[in-house]
Motif scaffolding. Structure first.
Motif, PDB file in Angstrom:
ATOM      1  N   GLU A 176     -29.923  -3.264  -0.927  1.00 51.65           N
ATOM      2  CA  GLU A 176     -31.135  -4.073  -1.043  1.00 51.65           C
ATOM      3  C   GLU A 176     -31.101  -5.174   0.003  1.00 51.65           C
ATOM      4  OE1 GLU A 176     -32.770  -4.795  -5.077  1.00 51.65           O
ATOM      5  OE2 GLU A 176     -30.829  -4.056  -5.787  1.00 51.65           O
ATOM      6  N   ARG A 199     -38.004   1.618  -1.248  1.00 51.98           N
ATOM      7  CA  ARG A 199     -38.950   0.499  -1.289  1.00 51.98           C
ATOM      8  C   ARG A 199     -38.879  -0.252   0.029  1.00 51.98           C
ATOM      9  NH1 ARG A 199     -37.137  -2.611  -6.012  1.00 51.98           N
ATOM     10  NH2 ARG A 199     -35.837  -3.816  -4.603  1.00 51.98           N
ATOM     11  N   LYS A 213     -41.067   3.352   2.789  1.00 55.53           N
ATOM     12  CA  LYS A 213     -40.950   4.037   1.507  1.00 55.53           C
ATOM     13  C   LYS A 213     -41.345   5.503   1.647  1.00 55.53           C
ATOM     14  CE  LYS A 213     -42.397   3.920  -3.317  1.00 55.53           C
ATOM     15  NZ  LYS A 213     -43.095   3.175  -4.382  1.00 55.53           N
ATOM     16  N   ARG A 241     -38.546  -6.942   0.000  1.00 58.08           N
ATOM     17  CA  ARG A 241     -37.734  -6.251  -1.017  1.00 58.08           C
ATOM     18  C   ARG A 241     -37.465  -4.808  -0.589  1.00 58.08           C
ATOM     19  NH1 ARG A 241     -40.681  -7.440  -6.689  1.00 58.08           N
ATOM     20  NH2 ARG A 241     -42.350  -6.467  -5.493  1.00 58.08           N
ATOM     21  N   THR A 242     -36.671  -4.639   0.437  1.00 53.88           N
ATOM     22  CA  THR A 242     -36.320  -3.289   0.892  1.00 53.88           C
ATOM     23  C   THR A 242     -35.162  -2.749   0.056  1.00 53.88           C
ATOM     24  OG1 THR A 242     -37.100  -3.632   3.144  1.00 53.88           O
ATOM     25  CG2 THR A 242     -35.402  -1.960   2.839  1.00 53.88           C
ATOM     26  N   LYS A 243     -35.252  -1.465  -0.275  1.00 56.04           N
ATOM     27  CA  LYS A 243     -34.193  -0.820  -1.049  1.00 56.04           C
ATOM     28  C   LYS A 243     -34.030   0.605  -0.550  1.00 56.04           C
ATOM     29  CE  LYS A 243     -32.933  -0.061  -5.940  1.00 56.04           C
ATOM     30  NZ  LYS A 243     -33.427  -0.275  -7.319  1.00 56.04           N
TER      31      LYS A 243
END
Length: 287
Positions: A176, A199, A213, A241-243
């Motif tokens: 994350e 995400r 995404k 909010r990168t995941k």
């Protein structure tokens, strides 16, 4: 000057989805099975949305599965007496080995949203004992860094060991990143690796290829490289909010035949697996 391999994006694509007949909802192929040679030791990965009744009692032989729950609840039942409910962020490992029989279901009215990876077994391990292991979200070690964190489910990453105990070693980490955060992930240079963006948006590798995404990327690696030598994968987030998930493993380099619920080395072995299942050698139903 370091001669450590700096990885880049080898190939990338955006997953396409199709609506499925009820009680399934939607499916997409993150890793399409017809390209398994590119993904070795990985065979395929499916992203599924489904309700109760989609994946009732069924058999497997000759490979391993790694199921990551994105959303909803997933009930797992096997014919060895195992039964559990996995929630978002939980992962289940299954070594189908010589004969697995299980069911995977949404819970009550939930729509289960999962990623299921098929991980190959070398020929001399296809007849290993069937086993299951659930790794709950809170039990995977987390390493924090400026602007983010990495959670390790399997393998030795960022100085910590993931709790998953697979027959064939592989790495699985969840990363994350906040907007503007950078991270360099280190993996053995001989591991074939891919990542999937859950995400946000991230720049990857020496080319800083932008992935969003539903995007998948395979990464460059050193074929026949040193398993004890690490390589670097640079990641930089463009979103608050990168995941993403990153999977890696050493290629097995064997011809395989994925057919229905089985993965073997020849069509004759596939036929034998079907005969064994119909003869009751996989044991009673999972219910």
């Amino acid at each position: 000057m370091s001669n450590r391999l700096e990885r880049d994006v080898k190939n990338s694509w955006t997953v396409e989805y199709e609506e499925m007949p009820f009680p399934s909802v939607q499916k997409g192929w993150v890793l399409p099975v017809d390209r398994w040679k590119d993904f070795d030791p990985f065979i395929l990965m499916a992203e599924d949305w489904f309700k109760r009744g989609t994946f009732p009692d069924h058999p497997h032989r000759g490979f391993q599965t790694v199921t990551y729950v994105i959303d909803g609840r997933l009930e797992h039942i096997d014919n060895g007496g195992g039964r559990d409910i996995l929630e978002p962020g939980d992962v289940q490992y299954m070594n189908a080995g010589w004969a697995a029989r299980h069911a995977e279901d949404g819970v009550e009215n939930d729509i289960a949203h999962t990623l299921q990876l098929w991980l190959n077994l070398p020929k001399d391990k296809r007849d290993t004992e069937t086993m299951y292991q659930n790794v709950y979200n809170e039990n995977a070690p987390v390493v924090s860094f400026s602007g983010g964190q990495i959670k390790v489910f399997s393998g030795n990453i960022a100085g910590v060991e993931g709790p998953m105990k697979s027959i064939v070693p592989f790495t699985l980490s969840e990363i994350e990143l906040s907007e503007g955060a950078d991270y360099t992930l280190q993996l053995p240079e001989n591991h074939n690796a891919f990542l999937y963006v859950l995400r946000g948006s991230v720049n990857v590798g020496t080319s800083q290829k932008t992935l969003k995404k539903h995007d998948v990327a395979t990464l460059t690696y050193k074929d026949e490289g040193n398993p004890d030598q690490l390589s670097d994968i640079s990641l930089s987030s463009n979103h608050r909010r990168t995941k993403l998930l990153v999977y890696s493993g050493e290629p097995i380099r064997e011809e395989i035949v994925p057919y229905g619920p089985f993965v073997m080395n020849s069509m004759d072995e596939i036929k034998e697996a079907f005969r064994d299942f119909h003869a009751g050698k996989f044991g009673p139903p999972a219910e």
